[in-house]
Design an enzyme around this catalytic site. Structure first.
Site, mmCIF file in Angstrom:
data_model
loop_
_atom_site.group_PDB
_atom_site.id
_atom_site.type_symbol
_atom_site.label_atom_id
_atom_site.label_comp_id
_atom_site.label_asym_id
_atom_site.label_seq_id
_atom_site.Cartn_x
_atom_site.Cartn_y
_atom_site.Cartn_z
ATOM 1 N N ASP A 578 -7.967 -1.311 0.605
ATOM 2 C CA ASP A 578 -7.590 -0.093 -0.280
ATOM 3 C C ASP A 578 -8.492 1.040 -0.019
ATOM 4 O OD1 ASP A 578 -5.505 -1.253 -2.397
ATOM 5 O OD2 ASP A 578 -6.891 -2.785 -2.091
ATOM 6 N N ARG A 616 -12.505 -7.891 5.054
ATOM 7 C CA ARG A 616 -11.843 -7.405 6.117
ATOM 8 C C ARG A 616 -10.472 -7.959 6.524
ATOM 9 N NH1 ARG A 616 -14.444 -8.497 10.832
ATOM 10 N NH2 ARG A 616 -14.273 -6.489 11.957
ATOM 11 N N ARG A 751 0.734 -2.489 -1.734
ATOM 12 C CA ARG A 751 -0.467 -3.199 -1.271
ATOM 13 C C ARG A 751 -0.772 -2.531 -0.008
ATOM 14 N NH1 ARG A 751 -2.274 -7.123 -4.436
ATOM 15 N NH2 ARG A 751 -0.766 -8.021 -6.024
#
Length: 919
Positions: A578, A616, A751
């Site tokens: 994000d 990650r 997302r």
């Protein structure tokens, strides 16, 4: 032929063999005409990439003519053929990595980078003493955490076929086969490729959470349960060679999972699913332990009259209740029969697991996995007593180690929920309990004060006599399920509660209030907090403020009391995905680095140990890239012996499907954590104030360039929607989570995973590089002699070197000519020209600046193996991209034929296989 050329030749031979066998399958399944068509496409695509500049246009036109003339059925055959070839090439390359590592050992070359042996040699050279090493061992924790993020588009059935193909390739490589045996092996390879061709690539239904759980558990069967104990034995041997003394290592490497506990944006994860996840995990652990004990019973046929058996082992044998006259002189077998019976009873009691082999006699369940370990150690000690430790090393000691590491729960399951859910749930609890009518209207200081008061006392807010919303009921149900798991399996089964989008101290306290409602937090001094409360900082702004938030939390008596009760350790999770979507590649990486630096300082001031959890992904745009370099690139003091990181999507399969490679990848995590912890002082001077000043400026410039394109360009969302397969990816049955947090096309609501995944499909890979060139260009205009500084930063600073190296790989996979053809899917010519023009200009400058900084003459010039791998894939990716574009055009024009939709989804699968780390 030198060794390197010989190894490369063997890789080419593997690829040719698999390609030839796939061709045989294609001839049989699509007919001679179908095979000739596929082979014609392949040869033309290869010719296009090899053509001189003056010939390329004509060859491309020829390729386009062939592909545009395909029928719907032919489209599917071509897409599947090219996709499967890329899958097979991946298998061959993974096998090649193992071959190269064996060659290093055979030739006595220095240990590979990322190996524990190499790091220990570095410690020796740096003069790190045994005391420092022992202190690291005593406090270390390395934990890869498997997640179900939907970037793995291969079905488990496909994965199983590919594992068999890999196994046969390894046998072909290891054994000296006679001609007849070679022919038999190739025939068996053919049968698996034939099976692969006739196995559907796509799932017909949406993946359920239970399917994701089972998929993840397959890696425990193939790799973790056997290879983790082997890695511990390997580490103990390496450390003994360094220190001169042998020791039994504590369980410093442990597995974690999110699958079944991560409910952030996934309504399919509930209390029932959480219980099911733990049950499935436990059943697998018990099945493995029981099988190993059964095999031990068959192996340890030692007679009491021929060996010096310990009294403890004889007592264990007598307690088994085994009345068989044939085993009365075989105490090991009798003892193991008793252990098996008790373990089988434990499995039934904890997770309703009934083993396929019945116990010889009823047994009392073990109270904990430690009790099982104690019984197995009695067996090991007795073997040692009569000089038979070698027998224990074969199977018994690996089993003991497995029980120590995996327990009865297999892996620690994290809970995760968004702070945006916690706030209304807490507000409802407070309102219906008569504490406060409008919690949401309070200021942050007022919220903290109110929550601290409630948390100080024993009063519970929930009442069974009141009616609550489904949201509140669901949240408390899953927490109650977690409390039940603790009661059955112990606290190690669920250790962490992660708060997504954490932006304040009240976000931390709200979780404490909810845990208190189910008994997972008991007030007192110190408080009995059963879970680590882990804030996840994701956006650029949240990363900038995380140090201040934690400093405030540590000065709050309530929160400090919780941390003291958890051993003065606080875990922080950092979101790579994000933050990248929010601010772009360069700015996100710098924001993460600064956040870690700030957290190290805050935690040092407050005397609390920091454990970082790195969220990650597989792609560089989501924090991916080589794990070893990434860990060493962390700021000094930020690793400190502890590391957790997510393993997501297709990366899980590429790293852990093969047992040996899986063990080596786990070893790399441990070795890098050790090196970053104990050798950080040698690296600390690399990040000079001047370098950090340059990075601050570059980050600010990159942030503005990225935001201007993605968030401030009118029509950019339309460009993204139309020129990438984002909508079609959302319809793939590759995960149980929705692709967006809200029913919206805003970039903010999408997302990060489908965002990155979509840009990879159209070969732009924008999240992995955009903004870099603009930043360098502006900074060089302000600092005309600055290129020398950037070169020094690349050479001397692991952080900057890692950032640039990862971008090198991304840019090598980017293809503007392919991207421009996707752009033609957008009808608005003006918007298309504007956005594509900006992307193209930034791309060209990025490549130019990267080459100047690294001193390379071409992308990946310093990584010839990866360059060759990408170059060999391009002729197979080109037709897949072309067909995907044409199928998208037809589908969006209203042709909703099932073959069109299937072709789109198959092309997504194939391109993902070709790019490998794309999500």
């Amino acid at each position: 032929m030198n060794d390197k050329n010989e190894l490369d030749f063997e890789l080419r031979e593997d690829v040719r063999l698999l390609g030839r066998l796939l061709g045989r399958v294609l001839q049989e399944r699509t007919g001679e005409a179908g095979y000739a068509l596929i082979e014609g496409v392949r040869q033309t695509a290869v010719s296009f990439r090899r053509a001189e500049a003056g010939e390329a246009a004509a060859v491309r036109a020829e390729l386009t003519g062939i592909l545009d003339g395909l029928s719907r059925r032919q489209n599917l055959d071509v897409v599947r053929a090219f996709s499967y070839f890329l899958h097979l090439q991946n298998i061959a390359e993974d096998r090649h990595q193992k071959r190269k590592r064996r060659a290093r050992l055979r030739e006595g070359l220095p240990p590979r980078e990322g190996s524990l042996a190499r790091v220990i040699a570095l410690l020796d050279a740096a003069g790190v003493g045994t005391e420092a090493l022992q202190a690291w061992i005593d406090g270390a924790l390395v934990s890869p955490v498997l997640t179900a993020h939907p970037t793995e588009v291969k079905r488990k059935s496909t994965l199983d076929c590919e594992r068999e193909i890999a196994r046969l390739l390894e046998r072909r490589d290891r054994e000296q086969l006679l001609p007849a045996e070679q022919a038999e092996l190739e025939q068996e390879l053919y049968t698996w490729i034939l099976t692969l061709w006739q196995t559907a690539m796509l799932r017909l239904t949406k993946l359920r959470v239970v399917d994701e759980i089972d998929n993840a558990l397959s890696y425990y069967r193939s790799t973790f349960l056997t290879e983790v104990p082997r890695l511990y034995a390997q580490m103990e041997r390496s450390l003994a060679a360094h220190t001169g003394t042998s020791q039994h290592l504590p369980a410093l490497l442990r597995m974690g999972s999110w699958i079944g506990g991560d409910r952030d944006g996934n309504p399919n994860v509930n209390a029932e699913v959480l219980r099911l996840a733990i049950q499935r995990q436990a059943r697998l652990a018990f099945a493995h332990y029981l099988e190993q004990i059964h095999l031990l019973g068959g192996e340890l046929s030692i007679a009491a009259r021929l060996a010096r058996i310990t009294p403890e082992l004889l007592a264990l044998a007598d307690a088994a209740g085994d009345a068989s006259p044939f085993r009365q002189d075989e105490p090991y077998r009798r003892a193991l029969i008793g252990i098996y019976a008790r373990l089988a009873a434990t499995a039934r009691s904890l997770c309703d697991y009934v083993p396929p082999r019945e116990a010889h006699a009823p047994g009392k369940p073990y109270g904990s996995s430690a009790e099982l370990c104690a019984a197995l150690e009695v067996v090991a000690n007795s073997l040692a007593n009569h000089g038979s430790t070698a027998l224990a090393e074969r199977r018994l000691l690996p089993l003991v180690r497995a029980v120590e590491v995996f327990g009865f729960h297999l892996a620690s399951l994290d809970l995760r929920q968004n702070s945006a859910v916690h706030e209304p749930v807490v507000a409802e609890l407070l309102r219906l309990a008569g504490v406060h009518e409008d919690y949401a209207a309070l200021s942050e200081p007022e919220r903290v004060a109110l929550l601290a008061r409630e948390l100080a006392g024993p009063r519970l807010l929930h009442s069974r006599h009141l009616e609550y919303s489904p949201m509140l009921t669901g949240e408390l149900e899953i927490l109650q399920a977690a409390a039940d798991v603790h009661a059955r399996f112990g606290g190690a089964a669920i250790q962490n509660y992660i708060i997504s989008n954490c932006a304040s101290v009240s976000d931390l306290l709200e979780v404490g209030l909810l845990l208190k409602e189910v008994g997972l937090l008991l007030p007192g001094r110190p408080a009995r907090l059963a879970l680590n409360i882990v804030p996840l900082f994701e956006t650029i702004a949240d990363l900038a403020g995380c140090g201040a938030i934690m400093a405030e939390a540590f000065t709050l008596d309530t929160y400090r009391n919780w941390v003291e009760g958890r051993g003065q350790v606080q875990e922080i999770m950092l979101g790579y995905s994000d933050s990248n979507k929010d601010g772009g590649y360069l700015s996100a990486n710098w924001a993460l680095y600064q956040a870690e630096t700030n957290l190290v300082e805050v935690f040092r001031e407050h005397g609390i140990r920091l454990r970082l959890f790195h969220g990650r992904g597989g792609s560089v745009g989501r924090g991916g890239g080589p794990a070893y370099a990434a860990i060493l690139a962390q700021p000094p003091g930020s690793v400190d012996g502890m590391l957790r990181l997510t393993e997501q999507g297709e990366i899980i399969d590429s790293k852990y499907a093969d047992a040996q490679l899986g063990r080596e990848n786990l070893e790399t995590l441990v070795a890098a954590t050790l090196e970053a912890s104990l050798l950080h002082t040698q690296r600390a001077n690399a990040a000079t104030p001047r370098y950090e000043e340059v990075m601050r400026a570059l980050s600010a410039h990159a942030y503005r360039a990225y935001r201007q394109l993605v968030y401030e360009t009118p029509g950019f969302v339309d460009y993204f929607r139309m020129t990438t397969p984002i909508a079609e990816i959302a319809k793939l049955n590759i995960g149980s989570r929705p692709s967006a947090r809200k029913a919206s096309w805003r970039i903010e609501d999408l997302r990060a995973i489908p965002w990155v995944f979509s840009w990879a499909q159209c070969r732009v890979l924008l999240p992995g590089w955009y903004g870099f060139a603009s930043a360098v260009e502006v900074w060089l205009a302000e600092n005309p002699q600055g290129m020398d500084t950037l070169r020094q930063m690349y050479r001397d600073w692991p952080f900057f070197h890692s950032v640039v190296s990862n971008m090198d790989m991304v840019l090598a996979k980017t293809d503007l000519s392919i991207a421009s053809r996707y752009a033609e899917l957008l009808e608005d010519a003006e918007l298309r020209s504007h956005v594509l023009g900006r992307i193209g200009a930034e791309l060209n400058k990025s490549i130019r600046f990267l080459l100047q900084i690294t001193g390379q003459t071409a992308l990946l010039a310093e990584n010839a193996e990866l360059e060759q791998s990408i170059r060999s894939r391009v002729p197979y990716l080109d037709p897949l991209n072309h067909l995907q574009i044409e199928l998208l055009r037809r589908y969006r024009a209203g042709d909703t034929d099932a073959l069109i939709q299937r072709g789109i989804h198959l092309s997504i699968n194939g391109i993902t296989a070709g790019l490998r780390n794309s999500g």
